[in-house]
Design a protein around this motif. Sequence first.
Motif, PDB file in Angstrom:
ATOM      1  N   PHE A 293      39.001 -39.363  30.325  1.00 33.86           N
ATOM      2  CA  PHE A 293      39.391 -40.558  30.515  1.00 33.86           C
ATOM      3  C   PHE A 293      38.235 -40.594  32.731  1.00 33.86           C
ATOM      4  CE2 PHE A 293      44.059 -40.376  29.408  1.00 33.86           C
ATOM      5  CZ  PHE A 293      43.469 -41.100  28.341  1.00 33.86           C
TER       6      PHE A 293
ATOM      7  N   VAL B 272      44.834 -46.978  28.350  1.00 33.99           N
ATOM      8  CA  VAL B 272      44.038 -46.169  27.787  1.00 33.99           C
ATOM      9  C   VAL B 272      43.137 -46.334  26.267  1.00 33.99           C
ATOM     10  CG1 VAL B 272      46.441 -45.730  26.076  1.00 33.99           C
ATOM     11  CG2 VAL B 272      44.732 -43.775  26.131  1.00 33.99           C
TER      12      VAL B 272
ATOM     13  N   THR C 114      45.789 -42.138  32.505  1.00 33.83           N
ATOM     14  CA  THR C 114      45.345 -42.459  32.703  1.00 33.83           C
ATOM     15  C   THR C 114      45.146 -42.671  34.638  1.00 33.83           C
ATOM     16  OG1 THR C 114      45.736 -44.648  32.005  1.00 33.83           O
ATOM     17  CG2 THR C 114      44.100 -43.538  30.595  1.00 33.83           C
TER      18      THR C 114
END
Length: 1053
Positions: A431, A454, A115
């Motif tokens: 993401f 996440v 991420t």
Amino acid sequence: TQTSMFPVFLSAGDGNAKMSSVYINNTHGMDDDDFYDKNLALFEEEMDTRPKVSSLLNRLANYTNLTQGAREHEEAESIGEKRKAYKSPQMGTFMGVYLPCLQNIFGVILFLRLTWVVGTAGVLQALCIVFICCCCTLLTAISMSAIATNGVVPAGGSYFMISRSLGPEFGGAVGLCFYLGTTFAGAMYILGAIEILLMYIAPKAAIFVSIGPDGEGAAMLNNMRVYGSIFLLLMALLVFVGVKYVNKLASVFLACVIISILSIYTGALVSAFSPPVFPTVPPTFDLSLPSIEATTLWLQFCEGRDLNASCDDYFFHSNVSEIHGIPGLASGVITENIWSAYLSKGDVLEKGGLPAPSHAHPPTNRQPYVFADITTSFTLLVGIFFPSVTGIMAGSNRSGDLRDAQRSIPIGTILAILTTSLVYLSCVVLFGACVEGVVLRDKFGDSVQGNLVVGTLAWPSPWVIVIGSFFSTCGAGLQSLTGAPRLLQAIAKDNIIPFLRVFGHGKANGEPTWALLLTAVIAELGILIASLDLVAPILSMFFLMCYLFVNLACALQTLLRTPNWRPRFSYYHWALSFLGMIICLALMFISSWYYAIVAIVIAGMIYKYIEYHGAEKEWGDGIRGLSLSAARYALLRLEEGPPHTKNWRPQLLVLLKLDEDAHIKSPRLLTFASQLKAGKGLTIVGTVITGNFLSSYGEALAAEQTLKHQMDKEKVKGFCQCIVANKTREGISHMIQSSGLGGMRHNTVVMGWPLAWRQSEDPQSWKTFINTVRVTTAAHLALLVPKNISLFPSNSEPCTDGYIDVWWIVHDGGMLMLLPFLLRQHKVWRKCAMRIFTVAQLEDNSIQMKKDLATFLYHLRIEADVEVVEMHNSDISAYTYERTLMMEQRSQMLRQMRLSKSDREKEVLRSQACMEKQTCDLLNGLFSNWILWFPNRPGDAVTDVRVHMTWTKERTMQYRATHSGCSTPEGFRDMLNKLNCTVTLRMHTAVKLNEVIVNKSHDARLVLLNMPGPPRNQAGDENYMEFLEVLTEGLERVLLVRGGGSEVITIYS
């Protein structure tokens, strides 16, 4: 009683068992198919070394690929138990390769850093990073599949493939790099597990707590070190107790990984309809709001509710708003996250496109800002992300457990890489499409109340990701601590790195105890670094080096077309392997150029260590094939023409003599050769065995081993050759003619002086010597004859001072100038100065000769003292007459002793018949047959016109024209009468020259002299040896030099 798996070959008719074959493991004497053995009587004498096809196929079909360290069956046999039947491996592609590769590829980076990579690099650059790394592993997997399907791959997996394809040097270097990468991977997984534990599961378990915000980073690092060391100790103990527990837990850990990934996908889909409700994001600043109300956000940055309250400077100059951290898949936030937002260390995290005023300086001690902990760049992110695509070797490492490894490894590995690549690429897009960019850049989730970023996207709860990622990282760490010691044990058992031998030992069942201990120590070094972002690039380097050499091995084998290169996997190409190799090399320097240099230096040091100190192995590797191809190419290039004078160096053929016990008589000849060569150029060491080749083959092999041992002892780099011949002189002649290959042939022969030839009743030794001189002359080769070779210094006895004296009597191609220069390159002769003497007669201008010689040496760039010695014509001394008379009398006496009466009569008649024919030749070559001989052959070089040497070719021809009386019958009769005076004159010249040499060079460390050619009439061979003895009498070390008829030194650049 035990029974053999294979039949024993019996000779036809005698019923006695033959010796055990190198192919077949025989344990009894009779077998049921004895009848068939007798039917093959035609081949009965070869049965002990060449087995029947049926027996060979039987053995190959029953080949078992046991994993390393499995000794239970040996222990059972040792205590007399019945041998257990071996169960053949039954694992298929899915369970044996695909799932283990998935478990090793998916790791800590996916949950903790992907991420952050997407938020920092943007969706486009993150896709580029993932795509490059996945291409690297995919191309490597293709190369690995080709290698893995090219024959049976025993336990040892990737190391076995690389070492057997690239040789022990590369195999050891890359194997250790792969070991270090696996070990540091274990440290990285442990650090990831500790990060999840202390930040998201149990933050209150921290031992070190900082008082102010400034010390939070240092406190966190110390917590990571303490807990990391504890976790490492527990994991190492678990591995030590039993690997079977680790293997049983592997399926649990794999389930955690799969469940966690599925929860991410599910959460992303759910967010499109109902985004997860998380608290607002305080450190997200929006300058577009026209005013600020006294809200909860105001109270976080100001000291009161009033509009004139004292507020934070950064807050005062910025308009701050609250936004949702997870807007969802349908929010269109991907348009904002598509571009990069790299930060420097200490920068505050803010929404992209809405930067804070440049003059603002946010405080670091009391306000809830989130700062970048490291300076980010594209190259840094590549190094951090790459470990998440490693683990592709897991299938090949389990080759011993697979039902059909050659089918399962390519399919399972490539499918696993495609699956993981698809997951990574889709996660990057998800993401970027679901999470706000400023939250993505929040590495530790401070803006979402300390949750794993996440995990905020996961469904149904963030704890699914937190718990799943924790157990998956623990499992990956256990797998690394299990695999790394076995890899080190495999390297140690190959015995290619001497100092690693101790790590090849372990417990009774083969478990690598010492290797586990070393692995734990190295992993502890990685844990002491305590930063996941710093450890990841280190293991990236080692894995990239391993993948680079896998691609190199496949490309080499393909291009060289090795006969054994027949992989079942056919979807490979050398261009793909080279592309993979280039990508690996590029990624190494892109991610961290200094780590790349360190990794290359470590691998290079290991390579050189194995090359110089490791055990020699012959594995039929590709590097050897490359060497053969390069040697063939170089030999063909050398064949295009003779070497230029500037490139000429002595390529030696050293002739050695062995005694009755196969010991070298003059080992100092090899010492002298090593000093002359200094490790450069070609050296061939040869000897001749007298006898018949069919019966003397074993003796020849023993002699060859003796030569190799002595060459290793004297550190002579070269080749040895042993020839079996009926006569020694024939063997030497064959060796001089046939040694070498193509352009890589010898141009100089080195042989010893026949010792005590006067006292020897058998003249064959010195006759062989003279014959060798004649052969080298006919072959246009240079000749070096060290006299008193036993007095020459060894390599451990350097000369601290003294001179190397060169007596330049005739110009012989410049050998006399070049040899001292080459000798002085060696440490033994380095401190010796060089002196050059030349001889002048009355009609020569000695002063001018000295000037010309000094000028010549200056142009040759050779430093030496120059001296011209004048030799006057004087009456022949009584000593000369006496020496000549003694020589003639001795020759006659020996001749009488060796011949019977009838032979003596025939010799007298033959001598009278040949006298008239040979006299002209003897006298016409007065100087050419002796010290002052200049070879009258085509291609002989003439000395520089500016240097007036004593005996040039022109001077010799002039002397012949003025002194030879063979042109007329009257002159012939006059010279016939003066025959006895000729020998005396020669002896007189030798005596006078020896007197001058001894006077000038009695203290020299080495004296170099022109060596005359042997007489054309073989009747004068003994006199020739006597002349050489007289010439060198009283000198301690002499090197007789005879040129090959070509120039070997030049004044031009």
